[in-house]
Design a protein around this motif. Sequence first.
Motif, PDB file in Angstrom:
ATOM      1  N   TYR A  99      -8.547 -23.580 -42.746  1.00  0.00           N
ATOM      2  CA  TYR A  99      -8.938 -22.548 -41.778  1.00  0.00           C
ATOM      3  C   TYR A  99      -7.809 -21.557 -41.579  1.00  0.00           C
ATOM      4  O   TYR A  99      -6.627 -21.925 -41.550  1.00  0.00           O
ATOM      5  CB  TYR A  99      -9.255 -23.217 -40.435  1.00  0.00           C
ATOM      6  N   SER A 100      -8.185 -20.290 -41.402  1.00  0.00           N
ATOM      7  CA  SER A 100      -7.213 -19.275 -41.001  1.00  0.00           C
ATOM      8  C   SER A 100      -7.938 -18.132 -40.312  1.00  0.00           C
ATOM      9  O   SER A 100      -9.074 -17.793 -40.676  1.00  0.00           O
ATOM     10  CB  SER A 100      -6.441 -18.742 -42.207  1.00  0.00           C
ATOM     11  N   ARG A 101      -7.276 -17.551 -39.314  1.00  0.00           N
ATOM     12  CA  ARG A 101      -7.837 -16.400 -38.602  1.00  0.00           C
ATOM     13  C   ARG A 101      -6.740 -15.358 -38.424  1.00  0.00           C
ATOM     14  O   ARG A 101      -5.633 -15.685 -37.990  1.00  0.00           O
ATOM     15  CB  ARG A 101      -8.379 -16.826 -37.242  1.00  0.00           C
ATOM     16  N   LYS A 102      -7.063 -14.096 -38.734  1.00  0.00           N
ATOM     17  CA  LYS A 102      -6.094 -13.019 -38.655  1.00  0.00           C
ATOM     18  C   LYS A 102      -6.619 -11.899 -37.753  1.00  0.00           C
ATOM     19  O   LYS A 102      -7.781 -11.502 -37.843  1.00  0.00           O
ATOM     20  CB  LYS A 102      -5.790 -12.449 -40.048  1.00  0.00           C
ATOM     21  N   TYR A 153     -10.987 -10.296 -35.028  1.00  0.00           N
ATOM     22  CA  TYR A 153     -10.393 -11.119 -36.070  1.00  0.00           C
ATOM     23  C   TYR A 153     -11.287 -11.228 -37.297  1.00  0.00           C
ATOM     24  O   TYR A 153     -12.510 -11.050 -37.215  1.00  0.00           O
ATOM     25  CB  TYR A 153     -10.150 -12.542 -35.540  1.00  0.00           C
ATOM     26  N   THR A 206     -11.954 -14.352 -39.958  1.00  0.00           N
ATOM     27  CA  THR A 206     -11.737 -15.791 -40.108  1.00  0.00           C
ATOM     28  C   THR A 206     -12.185 -16.221 -41.491  1.00  0.00           C
ATOM     29  O   THR A 206     -13.224 -15.768 -41.983  1.00  0.00           O
ATOM     30  CB  THR A 206     -12.531 -16.570 -39.044  1.00  0.00           C
ATOM     31  N   SER A 209     -16.263 -11.723 -39.813  1.00  0.00           N
ATOM     32  CA  SER A 209     -15.416 -10.672 -39.246  1.00  0.00           C
ATOM     33  C   SER A 209     -16.043 -10.101 -37.986  1.00  0.00           C
ATOM     34  O   SER A 209     -17.266  -9.961 -37.897  1.00  0.00           O
ATOM     35  CB  SER A 209     -15.235  -9.531 -40.256  1.00  0.00           C
ATOM     36  N   ALA A 261      -5.787 -14.213 -44.763  1.00  0.00           N
ATOM     37  CA  ALA A 261      -6.601 -15.302 -44.227  1.00  0.00           C
ATOM     38  C   ALA A 261      -7.059 -16.241 -45.340  1.00  0.00           C
ATOM     39  O   ALA A 261      -7.058 -17.468 -45.178  1.00  0.00           O
ATOM     40  CB  ALA A 261      -7.802 -14.738 -43.476  1.00  0.00           C
ATOM     41  N   ARG A 317     -15.440 -18.011 -28.384  1.00  0.00           N
ATOM     42  CA  ARG A 317     -14.243 -18.474 -29.112  1.00  0.00           C
ATOM     43  C   ARG A 317     -13.140 -18.899 -28.139  1.00  0.00           C
ATOM     44  O   ARG A 317     -12.549 -19.981 -28.279  1.00  0.00           O
ATOM     45  CB  ARG A 317     -13.777 -17.329 -30.012  1.00  0.00           C
ATOM     46  N   HIS A 359     -10.379 -25.447 -34.020  1.00  0.00           N
ATOM     47  CA  HIS A 359     -10.575 -24.107 -34.574  1.00  0.00           C
ATOM     48  C   HIS A 359     -12.055 -23.746 -34.484  1.00  0.00           C
ATOM     49  O   HIS A 359     -12.928 -24.607 -34.594  1.00  0.00           O
ATOM     50  CB  HIS A 359     -10.126 -24.049 -36.031  1.00  0.00           C
ATOM     51  N   ALA A 371     -15.255 -20.723 -35.520  1.00  0.00           N
ATOM     52  CA  ALA A 371     -15.724 -19.546 -36.263  1.00  0.00           C
ATOM     53  C   ALA A 371     -17.183 -19.301 -35.923  1.00  0.00           C
ATOM     54  O   ALA A 371     -17.994 -20.234 -35.925  1.00  0.00           O
ATOM     55  CB  ALA A 371     -15.558 -19.742 -37.763  1.00  0.00           C
TER      56      ALA A 371
END
Length: 427
Positions: A9-12, A41, A43, A59, A121, A222, A232, A234
């Motif tokens: 997982y990654s979120r920017k 963000y 994700t 997004s 991400a 969120r 986390h 999404a």
Amino acid sequence: MNNTLLAGYSRKDFTPEYEICISGYGDDEIRRSQGISDHMYITCIAVTGENDTVLLFTSDLLSNHPDAADWIRERVSPLTGVAPDHIFCGATHSHSAPLLYGDQADTVRFREEYLQAATAAALDAMADRCESKLYAGTKELPRLNFVRHYLMEDGTYSGSNFGDWKLACVAHATETDPRMMLLRFVRKEKPDIVLMNWQAHNDTVRETGYYLLSSGYVHHIRQQFESDTGMHFAFFQGASGNQNKNSRIKEEEHGLNWIAYGQRLAKEAQAMLDDLTPVQGTQIKTCQVMFEAEIDHSWDPMIAQAQEVFDLWKTVGKPEGDALGKTYGFSSSYQTRDIIKRYSLPATEEMELNAFSIGDLGFVTSYNEVFSTVGLYVRANAPFEKVFFITGNCRYLPCAAAYDYRSYESDTGLYAKGTAEKVQEKM
């Protein structure tokens, strides 16, 4: 790695700190941002099964056009080794998001920053992968989303966007889809990852602030969910093309503003966590279909009248344009804008449809703003008990009935009557 599932997982944050055009209502209502209500963000969830890897992006944008998905694929695929057709992109459908398309200087700058965030991400999600078990479940949440087209007391139909509201609403025109779906990756030694699939228009502009950037009610889902659980999160928008979070029928209105609405959905998701069941199997299968969608040219004979109304609208004003339009049978000045756009288009347009599965869990993706009827049909007829939607929301895909009662979406959309029914069968 046989019979093992990995998830990362990654979120920017891609919120522009500078003034920029805001998406939401086409190029007819230009809004320039005057501040930030909350941050937005992109994700990425990376999932590797026993035989393959997929990347799922969501997004906080109004829409994720196929072009935007291709931009991400072109950058991400060479760096991650994930095949382009194994990269799936959705949008949360915020009507207060930065404009992604166009050649204005601030838009071009933002687009590059957005793609850089998407790339970062993806790389971080791939690096974050660890052994996981996948669980899924659905639950009906009545009176939390509603079809925004109504049968009126005189037997006519009206929509939330346009219509005569002097009359009382008797019933919704078509059936809503009240099902929330959750996926949960239970991971070893790392926070779990939860994906929510819910379908209600994320249009909270008049609540968040007309000139403020915001991810709408999704922000509060969120924020609440992650604060309460430490997991986390999404959000993936489902078949929301004709579904709003509020109802015009007073007896069924929940009375929640955009903050309370997001918090309520977060609490509902938390209550579901213990009832999710294991997804059986870890094999990943993908399928892509290119479909020739018919463009709606039924209004072409009215092109001269449409141009007349549109010119009046743009030079004198909307009330005058709408008044003239009604004499010709147009539902709004927006319709004349889209009649002109469609007039110069070819007979058909290629539409990309994607589906994939992880074990016995199905995923359907569409770049269109599909109606609830499409979602209900696919979920009822798919060879999977549980189906997760990923939508890009770039163009309306109305059901055939919406053309009969003249909805805003069918009048201003791109596709001919019957396209949604052909698409849902392809899905």
